[in-house]
Design a protein around this motif. Structure first.
Motif, PDB file in Angstrom:
ATOM      1  N   LEU A 127      10.863  19.208 109.416  1.00 54.41           N
ATOM      2  CA  LEU A 127      10.282  20.073 108.385  1.00 54.41           C
ATOM      3  C   LEU A 127      10.101  19.362 107.051  1.00 54.41           C
ATOM      4  O   LEU A 127       9.330  19.816 106.206  1.00 54.41           O
ATOM      5  CB  LEU A 127      11.162  21.319 108.190  1.00 54.41           C
ATOM      6  CG  LEU A 127      11.176  22.311 109.354  1.00 54.41           C
ATOM      7  CD1 LEU A 127      12.256  23.362 109.144  1.00 54.41           C
ATOM      8  CD2 LEU A 127       9.811  22.974 109.535  1.00 54.41           C
ATOM      9  N   TRP A 133       3.164  20.597 109.144  1.00 58.04           N
ATOM     10  CA  TRP A 133       2.348  21.473 108.301  1.00 58.04           C
ATOM     11  C   TRP A 133       0.860  21.191 108.468  1.00 58.04           C
ATOM     12  O   TRP A 133       0.027  22.077 108.264  1.00 58.04           O
ATOM     13  CB  TRP A 133       2.763  21.296 106.844  1.00 58.04           C
ATOM     14  CG  TRP A 133       4.240  21.356 106.681  1.00 58.04           C
ATOM     15  CD1 TRP A 133       5.099  20.309 106.459  1.00 58.04           C
ATOM     16  CD2 TRP A 133       5.073  22.519 106.785  1.00 58.04           C
ATOM     17  NE1 TRP A 133       6.395  20.748 106.399  1.00 58.04           N
ATOM     18  CE2 TRP A 133       6.410  22.102 106.594  1.00 58.04           C
ATOM     19  CE3 TRP A 133       4.810  23.875 107.002  1.00 58.04           C
ATOM     20  CZ2 TRP A 133       7.483  22.992 106.626  1.00 58.04           C
ATOM     21  CZ3 TRP A 133       5.877  24.760 107.041  1.00 58.04           C
ATOM     22  CH2 TRP A 133       7.187  24.319 106.855  1.00 58.04           C
ATOM     23  N   LYS A 138       1.275  28.135 112.006  1.00 60.91           N
ATOM     24  CA  LYS A 138       2.523  28.840 111.733  1.00 60.91           C
ATOM     25  C   LYS A 138       3.684  28.045 112.318  1.00 60.91           C
ATOM     26  O   LYS A 138       3.585  27.480 113.413  1.00 60.91           O
ATOM     27  CB  LYS A 138       2.519  30.249 112.357  1.00 60.91           C
ATOM     28  CG  LYS A 138       1.437  31.181 111.820  1.00 60.91           C
ATOM     29  CD  LYS A 138       1.751  31.647 110.407  1.00 60.91           C
ATOM     30  CE  LYS A 138       0.723  32.653 109.921  1.00 60.91           C
ATOM     31  NZ  LYS A 138       0.974  33.082 108.521  1.00 60.91           N
ATOM     32  N   ILE A 139       4.801  28.039 111.567  1.00 57.67           N
ATOM     33  CA  ILE A 139       6.024  27.381 112.027  1.00 57.67           C
ATOM     34  C   ILE A 139       7.170  28.367 111.854  1.00 57.67           C
ATOM     35  O   ILE A 139       7.348  28.953 110.781  1.00 57.67           O
ATOM     36  CB  ILE A 139       6.311  26.098 111.228  1.00 57.67           C
ATOM     37  CG1 ILE A 139       5.150  25.105 111.377  1.00 57.67           C
ATOM     38  CG2 ILE A 139       7.619  25.457 111.690  1.00 57.67           C
ATOM     39  CD1 ILE A 139       5.262  23.886 110.479  1.00 57.67           C
ATOM     40  N   ALA A 161      10.847  28.626 102.850  1.00 61.57           N
ATOM     41  CA  ALA A 161      10.094  29.806 103.283  1.00 61.57           C
ATOM     42  C   ALA A 161       9.328  30.431 102.126  1.00 61.57           C
ATOM     43  O   ALA A 161       8.251  31.011 102.319  1.00 61.57           O
ATOM     44  CB  ALA A 161      11.041  30.822 103.909  1.00 61.57           C
ATOM     45  N   ARG A 164       6.321  27.773 101.409  1.00 63.87           N
ATOM     46  CA  ARG A 164       5.351  27.544 102.483  1.00 63.87           C
ATOM     47  C   ARG A 164       4.993  28.868 103.161  1.00 63.87           C
ATOM     48  O   ARG A 164       5.726  29.358 104.031  1.00 63.87           O
ATOM     49  CB  ARG A 164       5.936  26.587 103.525  1.00 63.87           C
ATOM     50  CG  ARG A 164       6.222  25.187 103.016  1.00 63.87           C
ATOM     51  CD  ARG A 164       4.992  24.327 103.137  1.00 63.87           C
ATOM     52  NE  ARG A 164       5.311  22.914 102.944  1.00 63.87           N
ATOM     53  CZ  ARG A 164       4.408  21.941 103.034  1.00 63.87           C
ATOM     54  NH1 ARG A 164       3.153  22.234 103.351  1.00 63.87           N
ATOM     55  NH2 ARG A 164       4.748  20.687 102.838  1.00 63.87           N
ATOM     56  N   GLN A 166       3.154  29.460 105.545  1.00 63.22           N
ATOM     57  CA  GLN A 166       3.021  29.344 107.000  1.00 63.22           C
ATOM     58  C   GLN A 166       4.374  29.219 107.698  1.00 63.22           C
ATOM     59  O   GLN A 166       4.438  29.146 108.933  1.00 63.22           O
ATOM     60  CB  GLN A 166       2.147  28.141 107.365  1.00 63.22           C
ATOM     61  CG  GLN A 166       2.783  26.771 107.160  1.00 63.22           C
ATOM     62  CD  GLN A 166       1.784  25.645 107.141  1.00 63.22           C
ATOM     63  OE1 GLN A 166       1.317  25.262 106.080  1.00 63.22           O
ATOM     64  NE2 GLN A 166       1.441  25.103 108.307  1.00 63.22           N
ATOM     65  N   PHE A 167       5.480  29.232 106.938  1.00 64.72           N
ATOM     66  CA  PHE A 167       6.809  29.033 107.507  1.00 64.72           C
ATOM     67  C   PHE A 167       7.596  30.335 107.508  1.00 64.72           C
ATOM     68  O   PHE A 167       7.622  31.072 106.528  1.00 64.72           O
ATOM     69  CB  PHE A 167       7.570  27.980 106.693  1.00 64.72           C
ATOM     70  CG  PHE A 167       8.975  27.716 107.166  1.00 64.72           C
ATOM     71  CD1 PHE A 167       9.228  27.324 108.469  1.00 64.72           C
ATOM     72  CD2 PHE A 167      10.050  27.860 106.288  1.00 64.72           C
ATOM     73  CE1 PHE A 167      10.530  27.078 108.900  1.00 64.72           C
ATOM     74  CE2 PHE A 167      11.351  27.600 106.703  1.00 64.72           C
ATOM     75  CZ  PHE A 167      11.583  27.210 108.011  1.00 64.72           C
TER      76      PHE A 167
END
Length: 248
Positions: A127, A133, A138-139, A161, A164, A166-167
């Motif tokens: 990460l 990324w 999405k992660i 979180a 990001r 997308q996290f």
């Protein structure tokens, strides 16, 4: 081959869980790989594997460990302080890395990282790099532990979180209930669907890559649930969606 490293910092997360920063040159490595640490104890060299938590490019390595009362090495590691030395194996090794995942259309859009205890280490390193990324929309990190105070790097993951969009960070604890955390084993959360509901996305063979690292029971039970849903193990000769590393 071994290099002598020097402890330059330590963090104690609770009375048993701790991190060590060790100044040492291990050469190039990939996020997600591990080294071995070794000490001479009672005239015997004892070595154990530990994942590298920090991303490539540093002049030190960081490891996360938990002391086991009857362990051969961890009690001695727990006593180390800045200035102490320890042997470190070179080069780093291991296959829980992003370059082992399929690429292109068969990769999918979502990366799921499922970890228990200190096995969150490889994912912390991953990460901290740019690659996940750039590759995934999405992660999701599901981080399992018995109690909230066993979630090392919790503040760092919460901040990530927030930074990001997308996290998604989903802590899951089993021995107590805590606001904002799942109260379940990871396999049970997969079976009930609660993990996917909290993540806001579904796990499916067409768009998911799953990386699992942790105790054998979590990995075994999670794989059984995932394969029943049509996902399969990722092999170099036969790309799939499930990549694993047992932590003992």
């Amino acid at each position: 081959m071994w290099q002598v490293g020097k402890v330059i910092d330590r963090t104690d997360w609770n009375e048993r869980l701790f991190s060590l920063k060790i100044a040492v040159d291990i050469g190039p490595y990939l996020a997600g790989q591990f080294i071995k640490l070794a000490m001479s104890l009672q005239d015997k060299r004892v070595a154990r594997a530990y994942s590298i938590i920090n991303p490539p490019g540093s002049d030190y390595i960081e490891v996360l460990a938990v002391t086991v009362p009857d362990g051969q090495l961890s009690p001695a590691l727990h006593l180390l302080q800045p200035g102490d030395v320890i042997d470190v194996s070179v080069p780093a090794t291991g296959f829980l890395t992003l370059n082992e995942l399929p690429q292109g259309e068969i990769q999918g859009r979502h990366l799921w990282l499922l970890a228990t205890g200190t096995a969150v280490g490889p994912f912390l390193a991953i990460l901290d790099t740019a690659e996940p990324w750039q590759r995934f929309e999405k992660i999701v990190l599901v981080y399992g532990a018995r109690r909230a105070d066993e979630l090392a790097y919790f503040a760092k993951l919460q901040a990530l979180a927030m930074q990001r969009p997308q996290f998604r960070f989903l802590p899951a604890i089993t021995r107590e209930e805590h606001p904002g955390m799942l109260h379940c084993r990871i396999p049970d959360g997969l079976a009930s669907g609660s993990i996917e509901r909290h993540a806001g996305i579904s796990i499916a063979a067409a768009d998911s890559q799953i990386m699992l690292c942790g105790n054998p029971g979590m990995i075994r039970d999670s794989i059984s649930i995932l394969t029943d849903r049509g996902l399969r193990k990722n092999l170099r000769r036969a790309p799939g969606q499930i990549t694993t590393e047992k932590y003992w």
